[in-house]
Design a protein around this motif. Structure first.
Motif, PDB file in Angstrom:
ATOM      1  N   ASP A   1       0.830  -1.206   0.000  1.00 56.27           N
ATOM      2  CA  ASP A   1       0.000   0.000   0.000  1.00 56.27           C
ATOM      3  C   ASP A   1       0.869   1.262   0.000  1.00 56.27           C
ATOM      4  O   ASP A   1       0.537   2.261  -0.655  1.00 56.27           O
ATOM      5  CB  ASP A   1      -0.917   0.015   1.214  1.00 56.27           C
ATOM      6  CG  ASP A   1      -2.103  -0.928   1.047  1.00 56.27           C
ATOM      7  OD1 ASP A   1      -2.376  -1.326  -0.106  1.00 56.27           O
ATOM      8  OD2 ASP A   1      -2.733  -1.265   2.070  1.00 56.27           O
ATOM      9  N   ALA A   2       1.969   1.219   0.745  1.00 57.62           N
ATOM     10  CA  ALA A   2       2.868   2.372   0.771  1.00 57.62           C
ATOM     11  C   ALA A   2       3.444   2.636  -0.622  1.00 57.62           C
ATOM     12  O   ALA A   2       3.512   3.792  -1.073  1.00 57.62           O
ATOM     13  CB  ALA A   2       3.995   2.140   1.770  1.00 57.62           C
ATOM     14  N   LYS A   3       3.821   1.582  -1.316  1.00 58.83           N
ATOM     15  CA  LYS A   3       4.360   1.733  -2.662  1.00 58.83           C
ATOM     16  C   LYS A   3       3.306   2.264  -3.626  1.00 58.83           C
ATOM     17  O   LYS A   3       3.589   3.073  -4.514  1.00 58.83           O
ATOM     18  CB  LYS A   3       4.912   0.403  -3.152  1.00 58.83           C
ATOM     19  CG  LYS A   3       5.622   0.489  -4.495  1.00 58.83           C
ATOM     20  CD  LYS A   3       6.227  -0.846  -4.879  1.00 58.83           C
ATOM     21  CE  LYS A   3       6.950  -0.760  -6.211  1.00 58.83           C
ATOM     22  NZ  LYS A   3       7.548  -2.065  -6.593  1.00 58.83           N
ATOM     23  N   ARG A   4       2.060   1.820  -3.438  1.00 60.37           N
ATOM     24  CA  ARG A   4       0.970   2.252  -4.318  1.00 60.37           C
ATOM     25  C   ARG A   4       0.624   3.729  -4.110  1.00 60.37           C
ATOM     26  O   ARG A   4       0.362   4.461  -5.061  1.00 60.37           O
ATOM     27  CB  ARG A   4      -0.264   1.388  -4.048  1.00 60.37           C
ATOM     28  CG  ARG A   4      -1.527   1.809  -4.808  1.00 60.37           C
ATOM     29  CD  ARG A   4      -2.663   0.847  -4.550  1.00 60.37           C
ATOM     30  NE  ARG A   4      -3.015   0.777  -3.135  1.00 60.37           N
ATOM     31  CZ  ARG A   4      -3.831   1.647  -2.528  1.00 60.37           C
ATOM     32  NH1 ARG A   4      -4.350   2.664  -3.210  1.00 60.37           N
ATOM     33  NH2 ARG A   4      -4.111   1.510  -1.239  1.00 60.37           N
ATOM     34  N   LEU A   5       0.656   4.204  -2.851  1.00 54.27           N
ATOM     35  CA  LEU A   5       0.253   5.573  -2.544  1.00 54.27           C
ATOM     36  C   LEU A   5       1.394   6.581  -2.663  1.00 54.27           C
ATOM     37  O   LEU A   5       1.148   7.774  -2.831  1.00 54.27           O
ATOM     38  CB  LEU A   5      -0.329   5.633  -1.134  1.00 54.27           C
ATOM     39  CG  LEU A   5      -1.670   4.926  -0.932  1.00 54.27           C
ATOM     40  CD1 LEU A   5      -2.058   4.941   0.537  1.00 54.27           C
ATOM     41  CD2 LEU A   5      -2.764   5.588  -1.775  1.00 54.27           C
ATOM     42  N   ALA A   6       2.614   6.123  -2.576  1.00 52.04           N
ATOM     43  CA  ALA A   6       3.759   7.042  -2.536  1.00 52.04           C
ATOM     44  C   ALA A   6       3.816   8.014  -3.721  1.00 52.04           C
ATOM     45  O   ALA A   6       4.107   9.203  -3.525  1.00 52.04           O
ATOM     46  CB  ALA A   6       5.054   6.250  -2.430  1.00 52.04           C
ATOM     47  N   PRO A   7       3.543   7.565  -4.969  1.00 52.91           N
ATOM     48  CA  PRO A   7       3.631   8.529  -6.087  1.00 52.91           C
ATOM     49  C   PRO A   7       2.722   9.747  -5.921  1.00 52.91           C
ATOM     50  O   PRO A   7       3.022  10.832  -6.430  1.00 52.91           O
ATOM     51  CB  PRO A   7       3.214   7.692  -7.297  1.00 52.91           C
ATOM     52  CG  PRO A   7       3.549   6.287  -6.926  1.00 52.91           C
ATOM     53  CD  PRO A   7       3.262   6.201  -5.461  1.00 52.91           C
ATOM     54  N   HIS A   8       1.625   9.582  -5.175  1.00 50.98           N
ATOM     55  CA  HIS A   8       0.695  10.693  -4.989  1.00 50.98           C
ATOM     56  C   HIS A   8       1.220  11.728  -3.994  1.00 50.98           C
ATOM     57  O   HIS A   8       0.650  12.818  -3.886  1.00 50.98           O
ATOM     58  CB  HIS A   8      -0.657  10.161  -4.508  1.00 50.98           C
ATOM     59  CG  HIS A   8      -1.316   9.256  -5.496  1.00 50.98           C
ATOM     60  ND1 HIS A   8      -2.030   9.713  -6.574  1.00 50.98           N
ATOM     61  CD2 HIS A   8      -1.337   7.896  -5.584  1.00 50.98           C
ATOM     62  CE1 HIS A   8      -2.488   8.695  -7.286  1.00 50.98           C
ATOM     63  NE2 HIS A   8      -2.074   7.574  -6.702  1.00 50.98           N
ATOM     64  N   LYS A   9       2.270  11.390  -3.275  1.00 52.29           N
ATOM     65  CA  LYS A   9       2.838  12.307  -2.280  1.00 52.29           C
ATOM     66  C   LYS A   9       4.166  12.912  -2.734  1.00 52.29           C
ATOM     67  O   LYS A   9       4.738  13.748  -2.031  1.00 52.29           O
ATOM     68  CB  LYS A   9       3.037  11.570  -0.951  1.00 52.29           C
ATOM     69  CG  LYS A   9       1.737  11.066  -0.324  1.00 52.29           C
ATOM     70  CD  LYS A   9       1.989  10.294   0.958  1.00 52.29           C
ATOM     71  CE  LYS A   9       2.400  11.205   2.102  1.00 52.29           C
ATOM     72  NZ  LYS A   9       1.327  12.122   2.531  1.00 52.29           N
ATOM     73  N   VAL A  10       4.642  12.503  -3.907  1.00 52.98           N
ATOM     74  CA  VAL A  10       5.934  12.980  -4.388  1.00 52.98           C
ATOM     75  C   VAL A  10       5.834  14.439  -4.846  1.00 52.98           C
ATOM     76  O   VAL A  10       4.890  14.824  -5.547  1.00 52.98           O
ATOM     77  CB  VAL A  10       6.438  12.105  -5.548  1.00 52.98           C
ATOM     78  CG1 VAL A  10       7.672  12.732  -6.203  1.00 52.98           C
ATOM     79  CG2 VAL A  10       6.762  10.705  -5.055  1.00 52.98           C
ATOM     80  N   HIS A  11       6.774  15.257  -4.403  1.00 54.47           N
ATOM     81  CA  HIS A  11       6.937  16.620  -4.894  1.00 54.47           C
ATOM     82  C   HIS A  11       8.248  16.661  -5.668  1.00 54.47           C
ATOM     83  O   HIS A  11       9.301  16.283  -5.146  1.00 54.47           O
ATOM     84  CB  HIS A  11       7.010  17.622  -3.752  1.00 54.47           C
ATOM     85  CG  HIS A  11       5.770  17.685  -2.920  1.00 54.47           C
ATOM     86  ND1 HIS A  11       5.593  18.648  -1.941  1.00 54.47           N
ATOM     87  CD2 HIS A  11       4.648  16.940  -2.911  1.00 54.47           C
ATOM     88  CE1 HIS A  11       4.416  18.479  -1.363  1.00 54.47           C
ATOM     89  NE2 HIS A  11       3.828  17.447  -1.924  1.00 54.47           N
ATOM     90  N   GLU A  12       8.211  17.148  -6.866  1.00 49.15           N
ATOM     91  CA  GLU A  12       9.398  17.151  -7.723  1.00 49.15           C
ATOM     92  C   GLU A  12      10.491  18.051  -7.176  1.00 49.15           C
ATOM     93  O   GLU A  12      11.685  17.768  -7.319  1.00 49.15           O
ATOM     94  CB  GLU A  12       8.988  17.607  -9.128  1.00 49.15           C
ATOM     95  CG  GLU A  12      10.106  17.566 -10.145  1.00 49.15           C
ATOM     96  CD  GLU A  12       9.635  18.043 -11.508  1.00 49.15           C
ATOM     97  OE1 GLU A  12      10.126  17.515 -12.517  1.00 49.15           O
ATOM     98  OE2 GLU A  12       8.782  18.962 -11.559  1.00 49.15           O
ATOM     99  N   GLY A  13      10.094  19.156  -6.541  1.00 45.28           N
ATOM    100  CA  GLY A  13      11.088  20.108  -6.054  1.00 45.28           C
ATOM    101  C   GLY A  13      11.654  20.944  -7.192  1.00 45.28           C
ATOM    102  O   GLY A  13      11.175  20.912  -8.329  1.00 45.28           O
ATOM    103  N   ASN A  14      12.678  21.727  -6.863  1.00 45.63           N
ATOM    104  CA  ASN A  14      13.323  22.592  -7.851  1.00 45.63           C
ATOM    105  C   ASN A  14      12.359  23.643  -8.400  1.00 45.63           C
ATOM    106  O   ASN A  14      12.521  24.115  -9.528  1.00 45.63           O
ATOM    107  CB  ASN A  14      13.921  21.774  -8.998  1.00 45.63           C
ATOM    108  CG  ASN A  14      15.320  22.241  -9.365  1.00 45.63           C
ATOM    109  OD1 ASN A  14      16.018  22.846  -8.541  1.00 45.63           O
ATOM    110  ND2 ASN A  14      15.735  21.971 -10.589  1.00 45.63           N
ATOM    111  N   ARG A  15      11.336  23.997  -7.601  1.00 48.55           N
ATOM    112  CA  ARG A  15      10.365  25.004  -8.014  1.00 48.55           C
ATOM    113  C   ARG A  15      10.842  26.373  -7.514  1.00 48.55           C
ATOM    114  O   ARG A  15      11.093  26.549  -6.318  1.00 48.55           O
ATOM    115  CB  ARG A  15       8.978  24.675  -7.443  1.00 48.55           C
ATOM    116  CG  ARG A  15       8.455  23.278  -7.833  1.00 48.55           C
ATOM    117  CD  ARG A  15       8.003  23.258  -9.282  1.00 48.55           C
ATOM    118  NE  ARG A  15       7.738  21.936  -9.792  1.00 48.55           N
ATOM    119  CZ  ARG A  15       6.508  21.444 -10.007  1.00 48.55           C
ATOM    120  NH1 ARG A  15       5.439  22.133  -9.677  1.00 48.55           N
ATOM    121  NH2 ARG A  15       6.365  20.240 -10.559  1.00 48.55           N
TER     122      ARG A  15
END
Length: 490
Positions: free
Chosen positions: A454-468
């Protein structure tokens, strides 16, 4: 005499080098630059008046800054700046000077247009306007029944509304004069709402229209006139209206008392006019002292802009960063996020100030631009914005440059609450820069008890690319002087 470079910026050597440079740094990280350069903050910040402009989170390296400064030199920015302050015709489409700096000039400053001094006349109008302000606030200028005024209703639109609303909202904590209301839209709803809340006996209307013919303004002004005439009698109009205009015949027809007319000049664009008689409603709200401090703050930034070397010049550097983000890093908009709710109308004011100034598709000579012109300006008070659109800023597909406006001290009663706002602001600026990796998201979710799957499945939704990219503009507190500096900076 030519006041602008005839060269296309895209043909300048620095522009060509910046295009290549942008490709080189495309995959590089601001956070990494910070970790490797302890002097980055000192190198990427400017002190201008009471403002500290920290652009260290922008996607620029020393080489970028060097090229951007070269671009400004090659585009002859310094000579165009001199031409503006010398009163030369730099508004080429209307054949006019652009001398809003003269409106906030000091007693010893001298400004001329076509070789003729304008400073004496500017000071005369300012003196007469502020004498009227003093008299209204003191109760010496009164309404038709002898009652002192408690409310002022500004009737104008565009540059005769946005700056007034912004400034009176921003400075409401220092108000010592009348309660302010603003009416701009032609649909009449604002005026109806205002008339429900004010007493005509104690209300002064200020009509702001250079020509005294603007459709929206005069529609509302005539409706307000009818209301006063019907409730207090026709003779009361002269004592309940003032105007910022130059059309005396139209003011005669409206029955504006000559002692309540205050002029301004065609070398002042509407979006730059709050420093003039258009700012009468501001002065009536905050009082003489605060209005003069607002002007003094604007002048302080003018002096910085005029005298500081290009690499250390805050308005120049902010303009160059805008060009860099817009033309080389493909940013199409810019967010303005104040962390003092009294600046909640500042983004709307900047929309006109910048988008009406820099939005055209052609150059001063009528030829098509070969680069992107002004970015879309938008924004909201910071903490509200965090619960509105920050997800897009952090996680959206477009990098949107941000200006954070941050007072160190509260303009209200609670410094601990302002400290919370400060913590939020700086955390957001750092998070935009640092981002949030998928591995960190998995750790966080696993620590909360989620299974590995579940952590692997949900993690992409919490990723911030940064460098903004973002700039943090810090100032001691929101005062008339610092507001003047902020406005002039932009």
């Amino acid at each position: 005499m030519r006041q602008y470079s005839a060269k296309y910026p895209t043909d300048l050597p620095a522009w060509i080098k910046l295009k290549q440079h942008a490709k080189v740094i495309a995959s590089q990280s601001v956070a990494t630059w910070f970790s490797r350069d302890r002097e980055r903050f000192a190198r990427c910040s400017i002190k201008a008046g009471d403002l500290l402009i920290d652009y260290s989170r922008q996607r620029v390296k020393p080489a970028t800054l060097k090229l951007l400064t070269q671009l400004a030199r090659q585009a002859e920015v310094a000579s165009a700046r001199s031409a503006m302050f010398e009163g030369k015709v730099i508004n080429t489409t209307e054949g006019r000077a652009v001398l809003h700096a003269a409106l906030r000039a000091g007693a010893r400053d001298r400004f001329s247009v076509d070789g003729e001094s304008v400073s004496t006349e500017v000071r005369r109008v300012r003196r007469e306007m502020l004498q009227f302000v003093d008299a209204v606030i003191a109760g010496d200028e009164v309404g038709a029944t002898g009652e002192r005024f408690t409310d002022v209703v500004n009737i104008g639109i565009g540059g005769s509304d946005l700056g007034i609303v912004m400034a009176t909202q921003a400075l409401r904590h220092v108000s010592q004069g009348l309660r302010v209301h603003a009416v701009s839209n032609v649909d009449g709803t604002q005026l109806v709402d205002v008339m429900k809340t004010v007493d005509p006996v104690r209300t002064l209307f200020v009509v702001c229209s250079k020509t005294f013919t603007t459709l929206e303004t005069m529609t509302n002004a005539n409706a307000a006139r009818d209301w006063v005439a019907q409730t207090l009698g026709e003779a009361a109009v002269r004592q309940h209206f003032a105007a910022a205009s130059t059309n005396h015949a139209a003011m005669d027809a409206f029955d504006i008392d000559p002692s309540r007319r205050f002029g301004f000049w065609d070398w002042v664009g509407g979006r730059y006019s709050l420093w003039s008689a258009v700012g009468l409603s501001i002065a009536l709200t905050v009082g003489r002292s605060a209005f003069e401090a607002l002007l003094a703050g604007g002048r302080q930034m003018d002096q910085h802009f005029l005298k500081a070397p290009l690499p250390d010049n805050a308005p120049v550097m902010m303009a160059l960063l805008g060009i860099w983000n817009n033309n080389f890093l493909a940013a199409q908009s810019q967010a303005i996020l104040p962390y003092d709710n009294r600046l909640d109308r500042f983004p709307a004011y900047l929309q006109q100030l910048q988008m009406e100034s820099s939005g055209k598709r052609v150059r001063h000579d009528g030829k098509l631009a070969r680069c992107d012109t002004g970015a879309v300006i938008w924004g909201e008070a910071g903490n509200n914005a965090q619960h509105s659109f920050y997800q897009l800023l952090h996680q959206g597909t477009r990098a949107i440059p941000v200006d954070f406006l941050l007072p160190a001290r509260s303009s209200g009663a609670s410094q601990p609450q302002q400290d919370l706002a400060t913590a939020n602001c700086l955390a957001q600026a750092d998070a935009l820069m640092q981002g949030y990796a998928q591995s960190d998201a998995i750790k966080e979710l696993t620590a909360k008890g989620l299974s590995a799957a579940d952590a692997k499945r949900l993690a992409p939704h919490k990723v911030h690319e940064g460098n903004r990219p973002s700039t943090v503009i810090v100032f001691p507190a929101l005062t008339p002087r610092t507001l003047g500096q902020l406005i002039a900076l932009y």
